[in-house]
Design a protein around this motif. Structure first.
Motif, PDB file in Angstrom:
ATOM      1  N   ILE A 296       0.850  -1.257  -0.179  1.00 33.70           N
ATOM      2  CA  ILE A 296       0.071   0.047   0.057  1.00 33.70           C
ATOM      3  C   ILE A 296       0.707   1.244  -0.066  1.00 33.70           C
ATOM      4  CG2 ILE A 296      -1.806   1.128   1.383  1.00 33.70           C
ATOM      5  CD1 ILE A 296      -2.344  -1.564   2.678  1.00 33.70           C
ATOM      6  N   PRO A 297       1.093   2.050  -1.100  1.00 36.97           N
ATOM      7  CA  PRO A 297       2.066   3.209  -1.175  1.00 36.97           C
ATOM      8  C   PRO A 297       1.228   4.369  -0.688  1.00 36.97           C
ATOM      9  CG  PRO A 297       0.643   2.752  -3.492  1.00 36.97           C
ATOM     10  CD  PRO A 297       0.407   1.656  -2.318  1.00 36.97           C
ATOM     11  N   ILE A 298       2.059   5.131   0.283  1.00 39.87           N
ATOM     12  CA  ILE A 298       1.939   6.264   0.717  1.00 39.87           C
ATOM     13  C   ILE A 298       2.876   7.187   0.213  1.00 39.87           C
ATOM     14  CG2 ILE A 298       1.644   7.930   2.803  1.00 39.87           C
ATOM     15  CD1 ILE A 298       1.278   5.417   4.663  1.00 39.87           C
ATOM     16  N   ALA A 299       2.138   8.294  -0.680  1.00 40.10           N
ATOM     17  CA  ALA A 299       3.365   9.182  -1.433  1.00 40.10           C
ATOM     18  C   ALA A 299       3.509  10.391  -0.584  1.00 40.10           C
ATOM     19  CB  ALA A 299       2.789   9.395  -2.783  1.00 40.10           C
ATOM     20  N   THR A 300       4.597  11.378  -0.780  1.00 35.74           N
ATOM     21  CA  THR A 300       4.501  12.427  -0.192  1.00 35.74           C
ATOM     22  C   THR A 300       5.108  13.553  -1.482  1.00 35.74           C
ATOM     23  OG1 THR A 300       6.905  12.636   0.275  1.00 35.74           O
ATOM     24  CG2 THR A 300       5.626  11.542   2.002  1.00 35.74           C
ATOM     25  N   THR A 301       4.256  14.756  -1.257  1.00 29.51           N
ATOM     26  CA  THR A 301       4.888  15.881  -1.947  1.00 29.51           C
ATOM     27  C   THR A 301       4.767  16.939  -0.985  1.00 29.51           C
ATOM     28  OG1 THR A 301       4.011  17.053  -4.027  1.00 29.51           O
ATOM     29  CG2 THR A 301       2.363  16.238  -2.679  1.00 29.51           C
ATOM     30  N   ARG A 302       5.792  18.113  -1.447  1.00 32.14           N
ATOM     31  CA  ARG A 302       5.787  19.154  -0.693  1.00 32.14           C
ATOM     32  C   ARG A 302       4.565  20.057  -0.697  1.00 32.14           C
ATOM     33  NH1 ARG A 302      11.526  21.655  -2.124  1.00 32.14           N
ATOM     34  NH2 ARG A 302      10.670  21.221  -4.145  1.00 32.14           N
ATOM     35  N   GLY A 303       3.934  20.220  -1.791  1.00 35.41           N
ATOM     36  CA  GLY A 303       3.139  21.015  -2.242  1.00 35.41           C
ATOM     37  C   GLY A 303       1.658  20.474  -2.607  1.00 35.41           C
ATOM     38  N   ALA A 304       0.561  21.015  -2.255  1.00 37.34           N
ATOM     39  CA  ALA A 304      -0.748  20.189  -2.752  1.00 37.34           C
ATOM     40  C   ALA A 304      -1.032  20.311  -4.198  1.00 37.34           C
ATOM     41  CB  ALA A 304      -2.040  21.160  -2.058  1.00 37.34           C
ATOM     42  N   GLY A 305      -0.305  21.076  -5.143  1.00 35.56           N
ATOM     43  CA  GLY A 305      -0.306  20.932  -6.456  1.00 35.56           C
ATOM     44  C   GLY A 305      -0.275  19.765  -7.110  1.00 35.56           C
ATOM     45  N   LYS A 306       0.549  18.759  -6.711  1.00 33.69           N
ATOM     46  CA  LYS A 306       0.786  17.537  -7.011  1.00 33.69           C
ATOM     47  C   LYS A 306      -0.154  16.436  -6.574  1.00 33.69           C
ATOM     48  CE  LYS A 306       5.502  18.603  -8.732  1.00 33.69           C
ATOM     49  NZ  LYS A 306       6.820  18.288  -8.728  1.00 33.69           N
ATOM     50  N   LYS A 307      -0.925  16.505  -5.588  1.00 35.59           N
ATOM     51  CA  LYS A 307      -1.542  15.685  -4.925  1.00 35.59           C
ATOM     52  C   LYS A 307      -2.516  14.506  -5.795  1.00 35.59           C
ATOM     53  CE  LYS A 307      -4.526  14.756  -0.863  1.00 35.59           C
ATOM     54  NZ  LYS A 307      -5.114  15.474   0.373  1.00 35.59           N
ATOM     55  N   GLN A 308      -3.372  15.452  -6.577  1.00 33.80           N
ATOM     56  CA  GLN A 308      -4.152  14.455  -7.127  1.00 33.80           C
ATOM     57  C   GLN A 308      -3.697  13.777  -8.298  1.00 33.80           C
ATOM     58  OE1 GLN A 308      -7.626  14.555  -6.713  1.00 33.80           O
ATOM     59  NE2 GLN A 308      -7.383  12.681  -8.094  1.00 33.80           N
ATOM     60  N   ALA A 309      -2.425  14.517  -8.840  1.00 29.51           N
ATOM     61  CA  ALA A 309      -1.630  13.570  -9.604  1.00 29.51           C
ATOM     62  C   ALA A 309      -1.135  12.289  -9.381  1.00 29.51           C
ATOM     63  CB  ALA A 309      -0.658  14.406 -10.593  1.00 29.51           C
ATOM     64  N   LEU A 310      -0.709  12.394  -8.007  1.00 31.05           N
ATOM     65  CA  LEU A 310      -0.343  11.368  -7.286  1.00 31.05           C
ATOM     66  C   LEU A 310      -1.235  10.179  -7.077  1.00 31.05           C
ATOM     67  CD1 LEU A 310       2.548  12.947  -4.951  1.00 31.05           C
ATOM     68  CD2 LEU A 310       2.755  11.452  -6.809  1.00 31.05           C
ATOM     69  N   LEU A 311      -2.452  10.503  -6.615  1.00 34.73           N
ATOM     70  CA  LEU A 311      -3.587   9.783  -6.394  1.00 34.73           C
ATOM     71  C   LEU A 311      -3.857   9.134  -7.615  1.00 34.73           C
ATOM     72  CD1 LEU A 311      -5.490  12.051  -4.106  1.00 34.73           C
ATOM     73  CD2 LEU A 311      -4.569  10.012  -3.255  1.00 34.73           C
ATOM     74  N   ASP A 312      -3.999   9.834  -8.621  1.00 26.22           N
ATOM     75  CA  ASP A 312      -4.026   9.295 -10.003  1.00 26.22           C
ATOM     76  C   ASP A 312      -3.278   8.287 -10.539  1.00 26.22           C
ATOM     77  OD1 ASP A 312      -6.397  11.108 -10.324  1.00 26.22           O
ATOM     78  OD2 ASP A 312      -5.710  12.457 -11.293  1.00 26.22           O
ATOM     79  N   ALA A 313      -2.042   8.472  -9.899  1.00 24.71           N
ATOM     80  CA  ALA A 313      -0.951   7.521 -10.353  1.00 24.71           C
ATOM     81  C   ALA A 313      -0.837   6.375  -9.522  1.00 24.71           C
ATOM     82  CB  ALA A 313       0.549   8.207 -10.138  1.00 24.71           C
ATOM     83  N   GLY A 314      -1.629   6.381  -8.538  1.00 29.21           N
ATOM     84  CA  GLY A 314      -1.920   4.968  -7.806  1.00 29.21           C
ATOM     85  C   GLY A 314      -1.568   4.898  -6.493  1.00 29.21           C
ATOM     86  N   ALA A 315      -1.138   6.040  -5.872  1.00 31.77           N
ATOM     87  CA  ALA A 315      -0.812   6.220  -4.732  1.00 31.77           C
ATOM     88  C   ALA A 315      -2.248   6.134  -3.555  1.00 31.77           C
ATOM     89  CB  ALA A 315      -0.366   7.564  -4.349  1.00 31.77           C
ATOM     90  N   ALA A 316      -2.051   5.369  -2.763  1.00 34.70           N
ATOM     91  CA  ALA A 316      -3.201   5.177  -1.844  1.00 34.70           C
ATOM     92  C   ALA A 316      -3.757   6.337  -1.086  1.00 34.70           C
ATOM     93  CB  ALA A 316      -3.257   3.712  -0.784  1.00 34.70           C
ATOM     94  N   HIS A 317      -2.720   6.808  -0.479  1.00 34.15           N
ATOM     95  CA  HIS A 317      -2.830   8.275   0.242  1.00 34.15           C
ATOM     96  C   HIS A 317      -1.421   9.134  -0.263  1.00 34.15           C
ATOM     97  CE1 HIS A 317      -5.418   5.882   2.909  1.00 34.15           C
ATOM     98  NE2 HIS A 317      -4.662   4.907   2.799  1.00 34.15           N
TER      99      HIS A 317
END
Length: 336
Positions: free
Chosen positions: A172-193
């Protein structure tokens, strides 16, 4: 003659120059490749700036990845022939070989077959990212189905590959990003959280997601003092794997008196790409993922070879999600 990107001094993207250079025939153990696409990596920026783990020998070329067609085969090379579709994996020093050009000579040990249904742009975006993720997340056996894994700086090509590899092995992958601008792209890429570290407390959010357990493995390219924060998000007996050095500051070893018991280690894909048996297994694993559709390289943007300096500037701006690829147009008009 070939067009090769070279540089004669350390510095910014402006030091990169596209030159006409005689490439010649491949030597023993080498192949010459007509390049159709080149995958860019953060390591090449660090190398150009003098911040990599070895220094350039001027005039220096650079580049670890490419996709193309074999033009010539040197003495002692088995398994490859003129006309073969191939890709280049990082398995050499950029001070000795490089992929930034339209025709390049590369060690045959750094070349793998390219599936016919994978186009050059996709093939140039595969091997650095997926082999880097494969080692700690698949080959090591540290990650089991149902385990949580933390992937920091997850919008990079390696981070996105790690999300897919984690999913592929049932984690179950949990991804991090510094800013909120990439959050949706990471969810779309398969990150569970996704944890937005500028807005959220990383250890607290991870503990919330995992029901207080923490992650089995944290996969981090940044290093530096930030590993102490990451360590607080790891379950007792888990692992911290540092595979990069984007933060040039010293990286502390998390203190066992302050954090849960964990294994802390460094890792580079060269541990796999310079070992023929481990590379064979990695290629089989990644190839199976590509064939099944589990792995799909994310390409953010492409540039022409003549715009290589601009491609480096774009990477340095840190706005991309996925791989930056440079395409090559040949004199006969063909391109990727």
């Amino acid at each position: 003659m070939a067009r090769l990107v070279q540089f004669d001094r350390l510095g910014g993207p402006e030091v990169l120059t596209l030159r006409d250079v005689e490439v010649g025939a491949p030597g023993a153990g080498e192949v010459r490749i007509r390049v159709d696409a080149i995958g860019l990596n953060r390591a090449e920026i660090m190398y150009r700036q003098g911040g990599y783990f070895y220094q350039p020998v001027f005039p220096s070329t650079l580049g670890y990845e490419a996709a193309g067609v074999i033009e010539a085969v040197g003495e002692g090379v088995d398994g490859f022939a003129e006309g073969d579709l191939v890709a280049v994996v990082p398995a050499f020093l950029q001070s000795e070989y490089g992929t930034y050009g339209d025709h390049v000579v590369i060690p045959a040990s750094a070349v793998v077959p390219r599936p016919v249904d994978v186009d050059p742009v996709q093939a140039a975006a595969v091997w650095m990212a997926y082999i880097t993720a494969y080692g700690p997340l698949a080959e090591s056996g540290q990650v089991r189905p149902g385990d949580y894994v933390l992937i920091t700086a997850a919008s990079s090509s390696v981070g996105l590959a790690a999300i897919q590899v984690a999913r592929h092995v049932g984690a179950i992958p949990i991804a991090t990003t510094r800013g909120a601008g990439k959050k949706q792209a990471l969810l779309d890429a398969g990150a569970a959280h996704v944890v937005v570290t500028d807005d959220e407390d990383l250890p607290a959010r991870v503990k919330e997601i995992t029901g207080g357990e923490g992650v089995r493995l944290a996969f981090d390219p940044i290093a530096g003092p930030g590993v102490e924060t990451i360590a607080q998000a790891i379950t007792p007996g888990g692992s911290l794997v540092v595979y990069g050095a984007l933060d040039p500051r010293p990286t502390p070893l998390p203190n066992a008196g302050s954090f849960p018991a964990l294994t802390s280690s460094t890792y580079t894909l060269f541990e796999i790409t310079t070992n023929p048996e481990r590379l064979r297994r990695a290629v089989a694993f990644v190839g199976a993922g590509l064939a099944s559709g589990s792995f799909t390289p994310v390409v953010d943007r492409t540039f022409d070879l003549a715009d290589i300096a601009e491609a480096h500037r774009y990477m340095e701006a840190n706005g991309q999600v996925g791989k930056i690829v440079v395409t090559v147009t040949h004199e006969d008009g063909a391109s990727s």
